[in-house]
Scaffold this active site. Structure first.
Site, PDB file in Angstrom:
ATOM      1  N   GLN A 262     -46.864  26.597  26.106  1.00 46.44           N
ATOM      2  CA  GLN A 262     -46.382  27.738  25.338  1.00 46.44           C
ATOM      3  C   GLN A 262     -45.645  27.303  24.080  1.00 46.44           C
ATOM      4  O   GLN A 262     -45.721  27.950  23.041  1.00 46.44           O
ATOM      5  CB  GLN A 262     -45.479  28.621  26.194  1.00 46.44           C
ATOM      6  CG  GLN A 262     -46.203  29.266  27.356  1.00 46.44           C
ATOM      7  CD  GLN A 262     -47.490  29.961  26.919  1.00 46.44           C
ATOM      8  OE1 GLN A 262     -47.452  30.939  26.187  1.00 46.44           O
ATOM      9  NE2 GLN A 262     -48.633  29.464  27.374  1.00 46.44           N
ATOM     10  N   HIS A 265     -47.577  27.127  20.730  1.00 47.67           N
ATOM     11  CA  HIS A 265     -48.022  28.299  19.982  1.00 47.67           C
ATOM     12  C   HIS A 265     -47.377  28.345  18.597  1.00 47.67           C
ATOM     13  O   HIS A 265     -48.060  28.477  17.587  1.00 47.67           O
ATOM     14  CB  HIS A 265     -47.688  29.578  20.744  1.00 47.67           C
ATOM     15  CG  HIS A 265     -48.730  29.948  21.750  1.00 47.67           C
ATOM     16  ND1 HIS A 265     -50.002  30.333  21.396  1.00 47.67           N
ATOM     17  CD2 HIS A 265     -48.690  29.995  23.111  1.00 47.67           C
ATOM     18  CE1 HIS A 265     -50.697  30.598  22.488  1.00 47.67           C
ATOM     19  NE2 HIS A 265     -49.933  30.403  23.535  1.00 47.67           N
ATOM     20  N   GLU A 330     -42.104  36.691  29.713  1.00 46.21           N
ATOM     21  CA  GLU A 330     -43.510  37.065  29.552  1.00 46.21           C
ATOM     22  C   GLU A 330     -44.351  36.405  30.644  1.00 46.21           C
ATOM     23  O   GLU A 330     -45.102  37.065  31.365  1.00 46.21           O
ATOM     24  CB  GLU A 330     -43.997  36.636  28.171  1.00 46.21           C
ATOM     25  CG  GLU A 330     -45.465  36.897  27.922  1.00 46.21           C
ATOM     26  CD  GLU A 330     -45.959  36.263  26.627  1.00 46.21           C
ATOM     27  OE1 GLU A 330     -47.055  36.638  26.173  1.00 46.21           O
ATOM     28  OE2 GLU A 330     -45.264  35.371  26.080  1.00 46.21           O
ATOM     29  N   HIS A 331     -44.242  35.081  30.760  1.00 48.22           N
ATOM     30  CA  HIS A 331     -44.961  34.315  31.780  1.00 48.22           C
ATOM     31  C   HIS A 331     -43.936  33.658  32.704  1.00 48.22           C
ATOM     32  O   HIS A 331     -43.009  33.002  32.227  1.00 48.22           O
ATOM     33  CB  HIS A 331     -45.803  33.200  31.159  1.00 48.22           C
ATOM     34  CG  HIS A 331     -46.747  33.650  30.090  1.00 48.22           C
ATOM     35  ND1 HIS A 331     -46.514  33.426  28.750  1.00 48.22           N
ATOM     36  CD2 HIS A 331     -47.920  34.311  30.164  1.00 48.22           C
ATOM     37  CE1 HIS A 331     -47.517  33.925  28.046  1.00 48.22           C
ATOM     38  NE2 HIS A 331     -48.379  34.475  28.865  1.00 48.22           N
ATOM     39  N   ASP A 364     -54.047  32.518  30.524  1.00 51.24           N
ATOM     40  CA  ASP A 364     -54.335  32.736  29.106  1.00 51.24           C
ATOM     41  C   ASP A 364     -55.821  32.912  28.844  1.00 51.24           C
ATOM     42  O   ASP A 364     -56.201  33.546  27.851  1.00 51.24           O
ATOM     43  CB  ASP A 364     -53.834  31.543  28.272  1.00 51.24           C
ATOM     44  CG  ASP A 364     -52.379  31.682  27.871  1.00 51.24           C
ATOM     45  OD1 ASP A 364     -51.834  32.790  27.996  1.00 51.24           O
ATOM     46  OD2 ASP A 364     -51.795  30.678  27.427  1.00 51.24           O
ATOM     47  N   HIS A 423     -39.755  83.348  26.401  1.00 46.75           N
ATOM     48  CA  HIS A 423     -40.286  82.594  27.523  1.00 46.75           C
ATOM     49  C   HIS A 423     -40.230  83.439  28.797  1.00 46.75           C
ATOM     50  O   HIS A 423     -41.207  83.536  29.550  1.00 46.75           O
ATOM     51  CB  HIS A 423     -39.464  81.310  27.746  1.00 46.75           C
ATOM     52  CG  HIS A 423     -39.814  80.181  26.829  1.00 46.75           C
ATOM     53  ND1 HIS A 423     -39.551  80.196  25.494  1.00 46.75           N
ATOM     54  CD2 HIS A 423     -40.414  78.981  27.091  1.00 46.75           C
ATOM     55  CE1 HIS A 423     -39.955  79.058  24.944  1.00 46.75           C
ATOM     56  NE2 HIS A 423     -40.480  78.307  25.899  1.00 46.75           N
TER      57      HIS A 423
END
Length: 436
Positions: A262, A265, A330-331, A364, A423
């Protein structure tokens, strides 16, 4: 010596240091906001002309008219046919797994009838047209094509429009091949905020969509934030992140490489390891220092780990689960003896990879679930991209005469309490109606 933070829950300032590590500035500086405002306004009012200019000025790709930005399907198919057989097999196998997984997420319309004949229900319909943004920049991401477009297809979306930046007019053949495999309908060589604007507002060439999905840089994220409401969006994604919880018994090189996966990235990616064994944290750090020179993207991994990486020592795995929930990653990898048991103690994570033989990298590319996941602690309230993101529901209500009398009396009572006379009268007029 590798520069990476070392934290321990026994440190008096641990909470402050953890908060500083997990807080994320999404990059929406005044300069980004101003640039995105200008781009959105110009594309909205000038259409194709603005796209041609921005593509030339920002991507270095010169075209005379916007129609030249569209890549014909024949070129995608040619790219697929030109792949090495093993590459094509990997791409098609991954696509098949993604489709099979998302078939389980399909939602069905339903209807129920109450004893008095009143009917209630929910109708599920796919969106008509969606835009898929596939990032480029520092890497090519054919996997992003699969993970965004295939769930849309499974949902029954009628038209999938893909945009991808192509600096100098170049786009990776594997990305084109992925578009063919994923069933994309149209593909444009467009990136940045201008691509988001084109999808949101439409131009003479690029059709307007109902929802935009897919990650991008700070300009893309800000553009998606600005057009939300005019169109739907999946999320405003931050940099990728991984949290590994290990009991200290996994090969340190495996864990080091999982963190690298990761960190490579970009420089803002977050890679964290939690373990109750300080000795093991030392072993992983040594493994990272040993392996880093071998990495082709070491110039990205090193600053990523220095800025956003951490090795965190906890008292036990129970405390590790508590810290993980505060991070809401996230992971999340659970590299422990009993991953199912530990997973049951964790509420907040985009995706959980259980056991020593389940590296996040498999998720992934080919495990099956979409790799588009909530980042920056949004897993506390958000979910992975799925078929449900490409559908909308409509509530159905049909009152029988008897049901109208029963429910009308309740509605009128509540409407009078709110001071909404019309109403109330709307409901009361039907109270004395005869049965059909």
């Amino acid at each position: 010596m590798l520069d990476i933070q070392r934290l321990s829950t026994t440190q008096p300032d641990f909470e402050a240091r953890l908060a500083a590590l997990t807080d994320w500035d999404d990059g929406a500086t005044h300069a980004v906001e101003a640039a995105v405002d200008s781009i959105l306004a110009r594309v909205r009012h000038e259409g194709d002309r603005a796209l041609v200019d921005y593509t030339r000025d920002l991507d270095g790709y010169h075209v005379e008219q916007a129609a030249e930005l569209e890549v014909p399907p024949a070129r995608w198919q040619a790219a697929l046919e030109a792949l090495e057989p093993e590459d094509r097999k990997a791409l098609e196998t991954a696509a098949a797994r993604v489709e099979a997984y998302h078939q389980h997420q399909r939602q069905e319309s339903w209807e129920t009838t109450e004893p008095d004949g009143t009917k209630l229900g929910q109708r599920i319909r796919p969106l008509e047209r969606v835009g898929v943004y596939v990032p480029g920049g520092k890497a090519a991401y054919p996997s992003s094509v699969l993970m965004n477009a295939i769930p849309a297809r499974v949902a029954g979306v009628r038209e999938v429009i893909m945009v991808a930046p192509a600096p100098g007019g170049e786009i990776a053949p594997m990305v084109l091949a992925a578009a063919a495999v994923a069933g994309v309908d149209r593909l444009f060589l467009l990136g940045g905020a201008q691509a988001v604007a084109a999808l949101a507002y439409g131009t003479e060439t690029v059709p307007a969509v109902d929802k935009i999905v897919g990650p991008g840089n700070a300009y893309v994220a800000e553009a998606k934030r600005r057009v939300f409401g005019h169109v739907g969006i999946d999320m405003v994604a931050g940099p990728s992140e991984i949290l590994v919880i290990c009991d200290g018994q996994t090969d340190p090189e495996w864990t080091a490489m999982d963190l690298f996966s990761q960190a490579e990235h970009d420089e803002d990616a977050r890679a964290l390891l939690i373990c109750p064994e300080a000795r093991y944290l030392d072993e992983v750090q040594a493994a990272m220092e040993r392996l880093l020179p071998e990495m082709s993207r070491s110039e990205i991994i090193r600053p990523s780990l220095a800025r956003r990486g951490a090795l965190i020592c906890v008292r036990d795995l129970g405390e590790a689960a508590e810290v993980a929930d505060r991070i809401a990653p996230e992971h999340l990898e659970l590299s422990v003896v009993e991953p199912e048991r530990l997973a049951s103690a964790i509420d907040h994570a985009g995706a959980i990879f259980m056991g020593r033989y389940t590296p996040e990298a498999i998720g992934d590319y080919c495990a099956g679930p979409s790799h588009v996941l909530p980042t920056s602690r949004t897993a506390r309230f958000a979910s992975p991209l799925g078929v449900y993101d490409f559908c909308k529901s409509t509530s159905l209500v049909q009152c029988s005469p008897a049901g109208s009398r029963t429910l009308g009396a309740i509605a009128a009572r509540l409407a009078h309490a709110e001071g909404l006379t019309a109403h109330a009268r709307s409901a009361e007029l039907r109270l004395e109606s005869p049965d059909e």
